[in-house]
Design a protein around this motif. Sequence first.
Motif, PDB file in Angstrom:
ATOM      1  N   THR A  35     -44.131  41.505 -16.391  1.00 50.43           N
ATOM      2  CA  THR A  35     -44.875  41.244 -17.403  1.00 50.43           C
ATOM      3  C   THR A  35     -45.968  42.153 -18.087  1.00 50.43           C
ATOM      4  OG1 THR A  35     -46.332  39.458 -18.422  1.00 50.43           O
ATOM      5  CG2 THR A  35     -46.864  40.114 -16.121  1.00 50.43           C
ATOM      6  N   ILE A  36     -46.069  42.225 -19.472  1.00 53.33           N
ATOM      7  CA  ILE A  36     -46.590  43.202 -20.077  1.00 53.33           C
ATOM      8  C   ILE A  36     -47.888  42.825 -20.511  1.00 53.33           C
ATOM      9  CG2 ILE A  36     -46.485  44.945 -22.275  1.00 53.33           C
ATOM     10  CD1 ILE A  36     -43.532  44.811 -21.971  1.00 53.33           C
ATOM     11  N   ASP A  37     -47.981  41.483 -20.943  1.00 51.33           N
ATOM     12  CA  ASP A  37     -49.396  41.027 -21.698  1.00 51.33           C
ATOM     13  C   ASP A  37     -50.309  40.586 -20.659  1.00 51.33           C
ATOM     14  OD1 ASP A  37     -48.215  41.472 -24.281  1.00 51.33           O
ATOM     15  OD2 ASP A  37     -47.167  39.489 -24.368  1.00 51.33           O
ATOM     16  N   ASN A  38     -49.746  39.961 -19.525  1.00 52.92           N
ATOM     17  CA  ASN A  38     -50.667  39.340 -18.593  1.00 52.92           C
ATOM     18  C   ASN A  38     -50.603  40.104 -17.224  1.00 52.92           C
ATOM     19  OD1 ASN A  38     -51.497  37.153 -19.997  1.00 52.92           O
ATOM     20  ND2 ASN A  38     -49.144  36.348 -19.880  1.00 52.92           N
ATOM     21  N   HIS A  39     -51.640  40.366 -16.707  1.00 53.74           N
ATOM     22  CA  HIS A  39     -52.093  41.205 -15.130  1.00 53.74           C
ATOM     23  C   HIS A  39     -51.646  40.215 -14.334  1.00 53.74           C
ATOM     24  CE1 HIS A  39     -52.878  44.273 -12.600  1.00 53.74           C
ATOM     25  NE2 HIS A  39     -54.053  43.706 -12.188  1.00 53.74           N
ATOM     26  N   ILE A  40     -50.759  40.439 -13.167  1.00 50.84           N
ATOM     27  CA  ILE A  40     -50.448  39.353 -12.281  1.00 50.84           C
ATOM     28  C   ILE A  40     -51.228  40.028 -11.231  1.00 50.84           C
ATOM     29  CG2 ILE A  40     -48.596  38.810 -10.590  1.00 50.84           C
ATOM     30  CD1 ILE A  40     -47.985  37.951 -13.427  1.00 50.84           C
ATOM     31  N   LEU A 169     -48.950  24.552  -6.003  1.00 51.43           N
ATOM     32  CA  LEU A 169     -49.754  25.853  -6.004  1.00 51.43           C
ATOM     33  C   LEU A 169     -49.272  26.730  -7.161  1.00 51.43           C
ATOM     34  CD1 LEU A 169     -51.638  27.316  -4.238  1.00 51.43           C
ATOM     35  CD2 LEU A 169     -49.832  28.075  -2.779  1.00 51.43           C
ATOM     36  N   SER A 170     -48.139  26.512  -7.437  1.00 48.15           N
ATOM     37  CA  SER A 170     -47.729  27.366  -8.515  1.00 48.15           C
ATOM     38  C   SER A 170     -48.272  27.119  -9.964  1.00 48.15           C
ATOM     39  CB  SER A 170     -46.014  27.151  -8.767  1.00 48.15           C
ATOM     40  OG  SER A 170     -45.946  25.692  -9.470  1.00 48.15           O
ATOM     41  N   THR A 171     -48.968  25.891 -10.266  1.00 48.50           N
ATOM     42  CA  THR A 171     -49.879  25.724 -11.420  1.00 48.50           C
ATOM     43  C   THR A 171     -50.763  26.355 -11.427  1.00 48.50           C
ATOM     44  OG1 THR A 171     -50.678  23.677 -10.355  1.00 48.50           O
ATOM     45  CG2 THR A 171     -48.546  23.545 -11.558  1.00 48.50           C
ATOM     46  N   LYS A 172     -51.494  27.028 -10.204  1.00 50.51           N
ATOM     47  CA  LYS A 172     -52.701  27.654 -10.249  1.00 50.51           C
ATOM     48  C   LYS A 172     -52.749  29.273  -9.987  1.00 50.51           C
ATOM     49  CE  LYS A 172     -54.554  23.458  -7.551  1.00 50.51           C
ATOM     50  NZ  LYS A 172     -55.037  22.987  -8.787  1.00 50.51           N
ATOM     51  N   CYS A 173     -51.364  29.799  -9.855  1.00 47.93           N
ATOM     52  CA  CYS A 173     -51.267  31.099  -9.559  1.00 47.93           C
ATOM     53  C   CYS A 173     -50.562  31.850 -10.948  1.00 47.93           C
ATOM     54  CB  CYS A 173     -50.441  31.373  -8.418  1.00 47.93           C
ATOM     55  SG  CYS A 173     -51.219  30.796  -6.749  1.00 47.93           S
ATOM     56  N   ASP A 174     -50.603  32.984 -10.916  1.00 50.91           N
ATOM     57  CA  ASP A 174     -50.005  33.855 -12.158  1.00 50.91           C
ATOM     58  C   ASP A 174     -48.562  33.735 -12.110  1.00 50.91           C
ATOM     59  OD1 ASP A 174     -52.569  34.456 -12.971  1.00 50.91           O
ATOM     60  OD2 ASP A 174     -52.760  36.283 -11.800  1.00 50.91           O
ATOM     61  N   GLY A 175     -47.959  33.648 -10.994  1.00 52.31           N
ATOM     62  CA  GLY A 175     -46.501  33.758 -10.892  1.00 52.31           C
ATOM     63  C   GLY A 175     -45.754  33.459  -9.520  1.00 52.31           C
ATOM     64  N   VAL A 176     -44.478  33.152  -9.586  1.00 50.24           N
ATOM     65  CA  VAL A 176     -43.728  32.676  -8.289  1.00 50.24           C
ATOM     66  C   VAL A 176     -42.480  33.881  -8.080  1.00 50.24           C
ATOM     67  CG1 VAL A 176     -42.409  30.840  -7.278  1.00 50.24           C
ATOM     68  CG2 VAL A 176     -44.376  30.233  -8.968  1.00 50.24           C
ATOM     69  N   VAL A 177     -42.375  34.127  -6.845  1.00 51.25           N
ATOM     70  CA  VAL A 177     -41.393  34.789  -6.509  1.00 51.25           C
ATOM     71  C   VAL A 177     -40.437  33.861  -5.713  1.00 51.25           C
ATOM     72  CG1 VAL A 177     -40.286  36.797  -5.050  1.00 51.25           C
ATOM     73  CG2 VAL A 177     -42.255  37.088  -6.545  1.00 51.25           C
ATOM     74  N   ASP A 195     -35.446  24.164 -10.899  1.00 50.76           N
ATOM     75  CA  ASP A 195     -35.843  23.108 -11.899  1.00 50.76           C
ATOM     76  C   ASP A 195     -37.116  22.444 -11.465  1.00 50.76           C
ATOM     77  OD1 ASP A 195     -33.539  23.581 -13.273  1.00 50.76           O
ATOM     78  OD2 ASP A 195     -32.296  21.938 -12.490  1.00 50.76           O
ATOM     79  N   ARG A 196     -37.529  22.300 -10.288  1.00 51.07           N
ATOM     80  CA  ARG A 196     -38.653  21.740  -9.953  1.00 51.07           C
ATOM     81  C   ARG A 196     -39.922  22.489 -10.226  1.00 51.07           C
ATOM     82  NH1 ARG A 196     -38.268  18.403  -4.237  1.00 51.07           N
ATOM     83  NH2 ARG A 196     -36.665  17.083  -4.856  1.00 51.07           N
ATOM     84  N   LEU A 197     -39.819  23.923 -10.039  1.00 49.81           N
ATOM     85  CA  LEU A 197     -40.708  24.610 -10.574  1.00 49.81           C
ATOM     86  C   LEU A 197     -40.831  24.867 -12.116  1.00 49.81           C
ATOM     87  CD1 LEU A 197     -40.304  27.726  -7.965  1.00 49.81           C
ATOM     88  CD2 LEU A 197     -42.051  26.185  -7.980  1.00 49.81           C
ATOM     89  N   ASN A 198     -39.808  24.853 -12.857  1.00 50.84           N
ATOM     90  CA  ASN A 198     -39.737  24.661 -14.373  1.00 50.84           C
ATOM     91  C   ASN A 198     -40.535  23.701 -14.782  1.00 50.84           C
ATOM     92  OD1 ASN A 198     -38.609  27.404 -14.685  1.00 50.84           O
ATOM     93  ND2 ASN A 198     -36.559  26.450 -14.588  1.00 50.84           N
ATOM     94  N   HIS A 199     -40.212  22.438 -14.039  1.00 53.10           N
ATOM     95  CA  HIS A 199     -40.856  21.078 -14.491  1.00 53.10           C
ATOM     96  C   HIS A 199     -42.401  21.065 -14.673  1.00 53.10           C
ATOM     97  CE1 HIS A 199     -41.058  16.769 -14.993  1.00 53.10           C
ATOM     98  NE2 HIS A 199     -41.997  16.723 -14.103  1.00 53.10           N
ATOM     99  N   VAL A 200     -43.217  21.884 -13.813  1.00 50.64           N
ATOM    100  CA  VAL A 200     -44.630  22.386 -13.809  1.00 50.64           C
ATOM    101  C   VAL A 200     -44.875  23.512 -14.608  1.00 50.64           C
ATOM    102  CG1 VAL A 200     -44.798  20.623 -11.729  1.00 50.64           C
ATOM    103  CG2 VAL A 200     -44.518  23.277 -11.481  1.00 50.64           C
ATOM    104  N   ASN A 201     -43.993  23.991 -15.178  1.00 49.31           N
ATOM    105  CA  ASN A 201     -44.202  25.253 -15.909  1.00 49.31           C
ATOM    106  C   ASN A 201     -44.756  26.498 -15.383  1.00 49.31           C
ATOM    107  OD1 ASN A 201     -43.653  23.898 -18.728  1.00 49.31           O
ATOM    108  ND2 ASN A 201     -45.504  23.025 -18.485  1.00 49.31           N
ATOM    109  N   ALA A 202     -44.011  26.391 -14.016  1.00 50.68           N
ATOM    110  CA  ALA A 202     -44.543  27.689 -13.153  1.00 50.68           C
ATOM    111  C   ALA A 202     -43.919  28.778 -13.768  1.00 50.68           C
ATOM    112  CB  ALA A 202     -43.852  27.403 -11.861  1.00 50.68           C
ATOM    113  N   LYS A 203     -44.259  30.132 -13.643  1.00 46.26           N
ATOM    114  CA  LYS A 203     -44.090  31.389 -14.163  1.00 46.26           C
ATOM    115  C   LYS A 203     -43.289  31.909 -13.083  1.00 46.26           C
ATOM    116  CE  LYS A 203     -45.158  35.768 -16.419  1.00 46.26           C
ATOM    117  NZ  LYS A 203     -44.160  35.607 -17.309  1.00 46.26           N
ATOM    118  N   ILE A 204     -41.848  31.880 -13.053  1.00 51.00           N
ATOM    119  CA  ILE A 204     -40.961  32.573 -12.243  1.00 51.00           C
ATOM    120  C   ILE A 204     -40.845  33.937 -12.510  1.00 51.00           C
ATOM    121  CG2 ILE A 204     -38.815  32.450 -11.060  1.00 51.00           C
ATOM    122  CD1 ILE A 204     -38.736  29.599 -11.451  1.00 51.00           C
TER     123      ILE A 204
END
Length: 231
Positions: A35-40, A169-177, A195-204
């Motif tokens: 990501t360029i705009d946000n610091h992970i 947990l993914s909703t509280k963090c900057d990203g998911v691997v 799909d389950r992670l996308n459902h909560v708008n997790a950043k993969i």
Amino acid sequence: MPTSTRNYNIITDVNPKSYISEAYRTLRTNIQFSTIDNHIRSIIVTSPEPSEGKSTTITNLAVAFAQEGKKVVLVDADLRKPTLHHFFMKSNRIGLSNLLAGQFTLQQAISDTHIDNLSLICSGPVPPNPAEMLNSKRLEQQLEELKKMFDIILFDAPPTLAVTDAQVLSTKCDGVVFVLNSGKVKRDTARKAIDRLNHVNAKILGVVLNNKDRNKNESPYYYYYGPNDKK
């Protein structure tokens, strides 16, 4: 791999010049440039199902960040089947579950490891309500405190399809691997988990394809696919 024969050696520590260690360093670099705009700063690592290599991946990734000079804390957020204390030969008596229950302070829950720049928060005793603990305001407060103390916070989360913990947990963090076991996980299973992670708008941030057969012209041990790669 059966628990009784599992090897808890950390390859990036015991053999940092190996091609596998280099692959983990490549993973580290890919995450940094994902990501360029946000610091992970806070990342969770999960997988669709158990035994796909997520804990091994996150441990070696943590070491790779620490070897770069980053101040890193590795958090075992798999409050149901913890693993990380085995890698570092630590007691699991005090950890994240105690911290979130208000039994110990953050400083008491953090332990040093034998690796420079790398600290560990074990899971602690298995609680009766892991998802509720991970969804608590107290976790958010502790995460903000950790950001003041460390450059990188890495969470080992339970498998996505087994329980809701990784989604929470993914909703509280900057990203998911996302870790997939090559040749074992089914395409539909992987898609359902994502799909389950996308459902909560997790950043993969990307997908690690673990235990990929090595060909002469291919990267060893795993591939890393960013979120925009069509794989």
